[in-house]
Scaffold this active site. Structure first.
Site, PDB file in Angstrom:
ATOM      1  N   GLU A  44      -1.440  -5.482   8.632  1.00  0.00           N
ATOM      2  CA  GLU A  44      -0.721  -4.803   9.433  1.00  0.00           C
ATOM      3  C   GLU A  44      -1.189  -4.908  10.923  1.00  0.00           C
ATOM      4  O   GLU A  44      -2.465  -5.161  10.972  1.00  0.00           O
ATOM      5  CB  GLU A  44      -0.476  -3.433   9.280  1.00  0.00           C
ATOM      6  CG  GLU A  44       0.314  -3.085   7.690  1.00  0.00           C
ATOM      7  CD  GLU A  44       0.316  -1.483   7.734  1.00  0.00           C
ATOM      8  OE1 GLU A  44       0.119  -0.857   8.564  1.00  0.00           O
ATOM      9  OE2 GLU A  44       1.047  -1.253   6.449  1.00  0.00           O
ATOM     10  N   ASP A  87      -0.893  -6.271   0.054  1.00  0.00           N
ATOM     11  CA  ASP A  87      -1.406  -5.533   1.420  1.00  0.00           C
ATOM     12  C   ASP A  87      -2.745  -5.401   1.314  1.00  0.00           C
ATOM     13  O   ASP A  87      -3.559  -4.926   0.124  1.00  0.00           O
ATOM     14  CB  ASP A  87      -0.778  -4.189   1.330  1.00  0.00           C
ATOM     15  CG  ASP A  87       0.503  -4.145   2.169  1.00  0.00           C
ATOM     16  OD1 ASP A  87       0.696  -4.685   3.154  1.00  0.00           O
ATOM     17  OD2 ASP A  87       1.274  -3.273   2.028  1.00  0.00           O
ATOM     18  N   LYS A 108      -1.365  -9.369   2.838  1.00  0.00           N
ATOM     19  CA  LYS A 108      -0.424  -8.989   4.138  1.00  0.00           C
ATOM     20  C   LYS A 108      -1.265  -8.059   5.088  1.00  0.00           C
ATOM     21  O   LYS A 108      -2.062  -7.204   4.509  1.00  0.00           O
ATOM     22  CB  LYS A 108       0.760  -8.445   3.666  1.00  0.00           C
ATOM     23  CG  LYS A 108       1.566  -7.754   4.728  1.00  0.00           C
ATOM     24  CD  LYS A 108       2.980  -7.313   4.514  1.00  0.00           C
ATOM     25  CE  LYS A 108       3.221  -6.293   3.837  1.00  0.00           C
ATOM     26  NZ  LYS A 108       2.782  -5.005   4.599  1.00  0.00           N
ATOM     27  N   GLU A 146       9.215  -4.105  10.589  1.00  0.00           N
ATOM     28  CA  GLU A 146       9.969  -2.708  10.049  1.00  0.00           C
ATOM     29  C   GLU A 146      10.203  -1.833  10.941  1.00  0.00           C
ATOM     30  O   GLU A 146       9.540  -1.522  12.111  1.00  0.00           O
ATOM     31  CB  GLU A 146       8.548  -1.977   9.288  1.00  0.00           C
ATOM     32  CG  GLU A 146       8.788  -0.741   8.325  1.00  0.00           C
ATOM     33  CD  GLU A 146       7.851  -0.291   7.547  1.00  0.00           C
ATOM     34  OE1 GLU A 146       7.088  -1.001   7.180  1.00  0.00           O
ATOM     35  OE2 GLU A 146       8.141   0.892   6.949  1.00  0.00           O
ATOM     36  N   ASP A 202       0.815  -1.162   0.018  1.00  0.00           N
ATOM     37  CA  ASP A 202       0.046   0.040   0.273  1.00  0.00           C
ATOM     38  C   ASP A 202       0.670   1.304  -0.123  1.00  0.00           C
ATOM     39  O   ASP A 202       0.488   2.403  -0.041  1.00  0.00           O
ATOM     40  CB  ASP A 202      -1.062  -0.002   1.035  1.00  0.00           C
ATOM     41  CG  ASP A 202      -0.307  -0.398   2.396  1.00  0.00           C
ATOM     42  OD1 ASP A 202       0.905  -0.063   2.510  1.00  0.00           O
ATOM     43  OD2 ASP A 202      -1.125  -0.399   3.509  1.00  0.00           O
ATOM     44  N   SER A 203       2.171   1.049  -0.075  1.00  0.00           N
ATOM     45  CA  SER A 203       2.991   2.175  -0.105  1.00  0.00           C
ATOM     46  C   SER A 203       2.979   2.724  -1.779  1.00  0.00           C
ATOM     47  O   SER A 203       3.295   3.940  -1.928  1.00  0.00           O
ATOM     48  CB  SER A 203       4.599   1.686   0.037  1.00  0.00           C
ATOM     49  OG  SER A 203       4.998   0.548  -0.656  1.00  0.00           O
TER      50      SER A 203
HETATM   51  O1  KIV Z   1       3.557  -1.223   1.747  1.00  0.00           O
HETATM   52  C1  KIV Z   1       4.885  -1.486   1.656  1.00  0.00           C
HETATM   53  O2  KIV Z   1       5.440  -1.276   0.890  1.00  0.00           O
HETATM   54  C2  KIV Z   1       5.156  -2.292   2.849  1.00  0.00           C
HETATM   55  C3  KIV Z   1       6.575  -2.650   2.980  1.00  0.00           C
HETATM   56  C4  KIV Z   1       7.370  -1.454   3.279  1.00  0.00           C
HETATM   57  C5  KIV Z   1       6.919  -3.720   3.565  1.00  0.00           C
HETATM   58  O3  KIV Z   1       4.555  -2.778   3.573  1.00  0.00           O
END
Ligand code: KIV
Length: 284
Positions: free
Chosen positions: A118, A86, A116, A186, A47-48
């Site tokens: 969080e 994510d 994934k 992280e 989600d980055s």
């Molecule tokens: O969203 C992302 O890019 C991440 C990584 C930094 C692990 O969760």
């Protein structure tokens, strides 16, 4: 370098053999192809992407539909690596049922191998357990969790005091017990992560976490595409952003100087073809 489709079993074998796992983010067909061609073991549609490719101020701004669009583009490019997506903010918060429905969309619509999630609050752990029970592999993510960065005091390292380090350790163990097949840690001091790893059976994929079973970086950070200051854990392996700007500047300069297009960039035509058009235009 991996050449056949990476499975959960293959990831386990690599980790057990002490072979470091390589994970990189991707957000579209091009970055997916780069990850595929470079031989990454895992690709994360992070989600980055909210900030990196959509220009939002934070990761919480990206919607589920936007994430699915990115994930589908990456899936078209990625054949060999294990594909993880994510679960974006707002797509799991309401209930376990919502979390399962969202994860199923990633599997059905984007062909993702795993999702994934969080955090390690009781609600997050319940979602994680529910998705695993629904048959979808889940990667955990503890330490700095950008979706809840405001509550964590901003985008800053976690586990730097004794109490907070124990909190991160508790989170990692809880995420493992809830059924995660791997955990991203992280922005946590390396010495803290080393102690946590002694108690974990599942591989840790680190980002700003020192030594671990695997490492992940945002592709646009490691390639030097993102602008501005990077977190301390980012290593830049290329200056692709500068190369892109230089390329477009050179194009602009050629256009303004009328040196582009050159003879080699145009379609040829026999003299009578142009003559026919000239006659037509002149006769109007
Ligand atoms: O969203 C992302 O890019 C991440 C990584 C930094 C692990 O969760």
């Amino acid at each position: 370098m991996t050449t056949s489709k990476v499975t959960l079993r293959r990831l386990r074998e690599l980790a057990d053999a002490g072979t470091p796992l390589v994970m990189v983010t991707a957000y579209d067909f091009v970055s997916g192809r780069v990850a595929e061609r470079a031989g990454a073991d895992l690709v994360l549609v992070g989600d980055s992407g909210a900030q990196v490719v959509l220009g939002y101020p934070d990761t919480t701004s990206i919607t589920l539909d936007e994430m699915l669009t990115l994930a589908k583009a990456v899936r078209r490019a990625v054949r060999t690596p294990f594909l993880v997506c994510d679960l974006p903010f707002g797509s799991t918060e309401l209930s376990d049922e919502q979390a399962i429905a969202t994860s199923v969309r990633f599997v059905h619509e984007a062909g993702t191998d795993a999702v994934k999630i969080e955090g390690a609050t009781p609600a997050r752990l319940s979602r994680l357990r529910a998705i695993v029970e629904a048959g979808i592999p889940v990667m955990g993510h503890v330490g700095l969790t950008p979706q809840t960065a405001t509550a964590l005091g901003g985008l800053r390292a976690q586990g730097r005091t004794a109490d907070d380090a124990v909190r991160v350790a508790r989170h990692a163990l809880a995420v493992q017990d809830a059924g995660a097949f791997a955990i991203v840690i992280e922005a946590v001091p390396a010495a803290v992560v080393a102690e946590i790893r002694r108690a974990l059976r599942v591989p840790v994929i680190g980002i700003g976490a020192g030594d671990a079973e695997g490492q992940v970086l945002v592709q646009h950070d490691l390639l030097g595409i993102t602008e501005g200051r990077s977190p301390v854990f980012v290593k830049r392996y290329a200056a692709v952003g500068e190369a892109m700007v230089a390329g477009v500047e050179a194009f602009a300069s050629d256009v303004r100087a009328r040196t582009f297009p050159g003879r080699e960039h145009v379609y040829p035509a026999a003299d009578e073809v142009a003559a026919a058009v000239r006659s037509f235009i002149d006769a109007r």
